[in-house]
Design an enzyme around this catalytic site. Sequence first.
Site, PDB file in Angstrom:
ATOM      1  N   LYS A 210       0.818  -1.218   0.000  1.00 47.62           N
ATOM      2  CA  LYS A 210       0.000   0.000   0.000  1.00 47.62           C
ATOM      3  C   LYS A 210       0.859   1.278   0.000  1.00 47.62           C
ATOM      4  O   LYS A 210       2.051   1.221   0.268  1.00 47.62           O
ATOM      5  CB  LYS A 210      -0.951  -0.008   1.204  1.00 47.62           C
TER       6      LYS A 210
HETATM    7  C1  LIG Z   1      -9.887  -2.766  -1.653  1.00 50.05           C
HETATM    8  C2  LIG Z   1      -9.282  -3.489  -0.489  1.00 50.05           C
HETATM    9  N1  LIG Z   1      -9.981  -3.581   0.654  1.00 50.05           N
HETATM   10  C3  LIG Z   1      -9.488  -4.203   1.741  1.00 50.05           C
HETATM   11  C4  LIG Z   1      -8.247  -4.787   1.711  1.00 50.05           C
HETATM   12  C5  LIG Z   1      -7.753  -5.521   2.930  1.00 50.05           C
HETATM   13  O1  LIG Z   1      -6.636  -4.897   3.485  1.00 50.05           O
HETATM   14  P1  LIG Z   1      -5.789  -5.628   4.620  1.00 50.05           P
HETATM   15  O2  LIG Z   1      -4.876  -6.575   3.942  1.00 50.05           O
HETATM   16  O3  LIG Z   1      -5.050  -4.488   5.284  1.00 50.05           O
HETATM   17  O4  LIG Z   1      -6.753  -6.272   5.535  1.00 50.05           O
HETATM   18  C6  LIG Z   1      -7.471  -4.714   0.552  1.00 50.05           C
HETATM   19  C7  LIG Z   1      -6.142  -5.343   0.520  1.00 50.05           C
HETATM   20  O5  LIG Z   1      -5.423  -5.384  -0.426  1.00 50.05           O
HETATM   21  C8  LIG Z   1      -7.996  -4.057  -0.583  1.00 50.05           C
HETATM   22  O6  LIG Z   1      -7.309  -3.986  -1.725  1.00 50.05           O
END
Ligand SMILES: Cc1ncc(COP(=O)(O)O)c(C=O)c1O
Length: 381
Positions: free
Chosen positions: A185
């Site tokens: 990210k």
């Molecule tokens: C659009 C979206 N929402 C939620 C997430 C979940 O993030 P995390 O891995 O921090 O839980 C991601 C992860 O890539 C994502 O791309």
Amino acid sequence: MAENRFIPFSRPWIDDTEIEAVSQVLASKWISTGNRTREFERAFAEYLGAKHAIAVSSCTAALHLSLVVAEIGSGDEVITTPYTFTATAEAIRYVGAKPVFVDIHPDTLNIDTRKIEQAITPRTKAILPVHIAGFPCDMDALLDISQNHNLRLIDDAAHAIPAEYKEQYIGTLGDLSAFSFYANKNLTTGEGGMITTNNDAFAKLLRTMRLHGIDKDAWARQSQRNIWRYDIATEGYKYNMTDIQAAMGLCQLMKLNKQHERRRNFAQIYQTELAKFPQISTPVSPDNPREHAWHLYIIQLQNGNRDAFVESLSEANIECSVHYIPLHLFDFYQDQYGYQVGDFPCAESAFERVVSLPLHPGLTEEDIHIVIDAIGKVLES
Ligand SMILES: Cc1ncc(COP(=O)(O)O)c(C=O)c1O
């Protein structure tokens, strides 16, 4: 095709600053939630102009807790997009609610706000949009619809730091916003997430719920006499962030504008140069009043074989990806909710044609030109 140096799709932007900050936390011997986490929360809230920021272990946890404090539960429906990572819909399932998909706008790849009202039923309790690639959703429309129908607006801002809508940062406009600090990210802590909200009651509840529902965390208790005494004030989860992650997050926050400038510059080069290829459509350029976070740079092929295109770039040592396989095409979502191929034609058509090109601050302008040249050769052949 001549061999290029390897160009990775994504890499975290880490230097000695993060290594030093993390080492200091390790040396301090206070390695779980503590002072650094509080500092990170304050700095993050201040950066965005949000009243509260609550650090958690992931964006998935942030989405889950947001739905819990918004009192979304069993039998409720939450409107979201099928064009996202599974975590978005998975969090809706955690609270026993149903993810109700609404198709995307073919240009922005974000939820098509013109189609939301048709999907509202008496069970609908919230809208959960995703700012895909970091391009802000139509927040005016989303705020209007949620206010008119008395729905909560919880945005998945995993891609959207720092994205702006009418000169306000994403993360300050809905009821609750969920950010991701996963390794790829724009701001990373390895794993991690943040919830932002302007609602005092939500913030108070979130701080308690993210650590087992305990009224005071260990850091708050260590300055007291009865260090061991605590109360369970509410239902809880094990979703806290560690000071190791927060120390890294503070460094990343300091570099956020710089990394965004680099991403924006690379995206601009892609926009200008790829516009010369009629076989490709480039992402909609954000004009006033939106600022793109440029987490992903997603092109769409007008025709031809997307998989072969990705394979040819891979042979030229260029790593690409595909965002996203729409959720309703997965067996699980079909089995659980009866979704079928054909339900969301814009999401399906985009999926057939999209390619995410390398975009991260560790690249150089030369790398971007290598990618563009390789694309030209693939299209010629
Ligand atoms: C659009 C979206 N929402 C939620 C997430 C979940 O993030 P995390 O891995 O921090 O839980 C991601 C992860 O890539 C994502 O791309």
